[in-house]
Scaffold this active site. Structure first.
Site, PDB file in Angstrom:
ATOM      1  N   SER A 135       0.841  -1.199   0.000  1.00 38.91           N
ATOM      2  CA  SER A 135       0.000   0.000   0.000  1.00 38.91           C
ATOM      3  C   SER A 135       0.870   1.241   0.000  1.00 38.91           C
ATOM      4  O   SER A 135       1.995   1.239   0.540  1.00 38.91           O
ATOM      5  CB  SER A 135      -0.907   0.015   1.231  1.00 38.91           C
ATOM      6  N   TYR A 148      -2.061  -0.656  10.581  1.00 39.10           N
ATOM      7  CA  TYR A 148      -2.197  -1.112   9.198  1.00 39.10           C
ATOM      8  C   TYR A 148      -0.965  -0.716   8.385  1.00 39.10           C
ATOM      9  O   TYR A 148      -0.414  -1.539   7.638  1.00 39.10           O
ATOM     10  CB  TYR A 148      -3.457  -0.518   8.579  1.00 39.10           C
TER      11      TYR A 148
END
Length: 255
Positions: free
Chosen positions: A144, A156
């Site tokens: 990501s 995350y």
């Protein structure tokens, strides 16, 4: 781009979003695709049916990730579907975000769950996959853009940073077998995880931060993964490709 006829692939988290796009694109290139899902059997069957309708080959594999025995469950179903074939391509896509897992409020349980699904599962899935993968195989990990731009959901982001390091180290150790390992790092993408993009103003705001003027669509990511899975990417390994349409390059040029 060279096709994938005769190849096999496992795509984790393939019942929706980016994973679905990856599975459909690999199948369109000729691969037999194992469509992994955690709980939504209906969604996985929809993906498999869509692939079959388009003339491709696929089968579903169920395994909840991040729990004891997850890898054993996954590979029992995978090996049954492969029916003695090797596994040529592994795409570690499955993952999730917990929007409450910020530095101020994250709990031990949230931390453990995020790392179990987003980091531990890809590691041990890859460990098992390497026993089925022939020399010259392909491993593609989905990371990501949060590894280089900041978000409040710190845990995350930490898991995706771990994936980037995992890819580089794995590329180094598996090079002797001709196995390439690369990372595809999407920008802001229209998926269930980013449901807030359904708001027109939010989507416009992301578009205004992106050189190409819009958020990504899952197919934009699936196409990049298909390239790394192909023979055309045979001399690329240990790399991270930012697939983000030019996110945060600077203020949009006004003409």
């Amino acid at each position: 781009m060279s096709g994938l006829t005769g190849k096999t692939a496992l795509v984790t988290g393939a019942s929706r979003g980016i994973g679905r796009s990856i599975a459909e694109r690999l199948a369109a290139e000729g691969a037999l695709v194992a469509v992994h899902y955690g709980s939504n059997e209906g969604a996985a069957k929809d993906v498999v049916n869509a692939i079959h309708t388009a003339g491709g080959r696929a089968f579903p594999v169920r395994a909840e990730l991040g729990v004891d025995g997850d890898v054993d469950t996954l590979f029992t179903g995978l090996e049954e579907g492969l029916a003695g074939r090797p596994l040529d391509i592994l795409v570690n896509n499955a993952g999730f975000i917990d929007y409450d897992a910020t530095v101020d409020s994250v709990t031990h349980q949230q931390f453990e769950r995020l790392f179990a699904v987003n980091v531990r599962a890809p590691l041990f899935i890859t460990q098992r996959a390497l026993t089925l993968m022939p020399d010259g195989g392909r491993i593609i990990n989905i990371s990501s853009g949060v590894t280089w731009f900041a978000i409040p959901e710190i845990v995350y982001a930490m898991t995706k940073g771990a994936i980037n390091v995992f890819s580089r180290s794995l590329a180094h150790t598996q090079g002797v077998r001709g196995i390439t390992v690369n990372t595809v790092s999407p920008g802001v993408t229209e998926t269930d995880m980013n449901g807030w993009l359904s708001d027109r103003d939010a989507a416009k705001a992301i578009g205004d931060l992106t050189a190409l003027g819009r958020p990504a669509k899952p197919a934009d990511i699936g196409d990049a993964v298909a390239f790394f899975a192909s023979e055309d990417a045979r001399w690329i390994s240990g790399q991270t490709l930012e697939v983000n349409g030019g996110l945060f390059l600077g203020p949009r040029v006004q003409r």
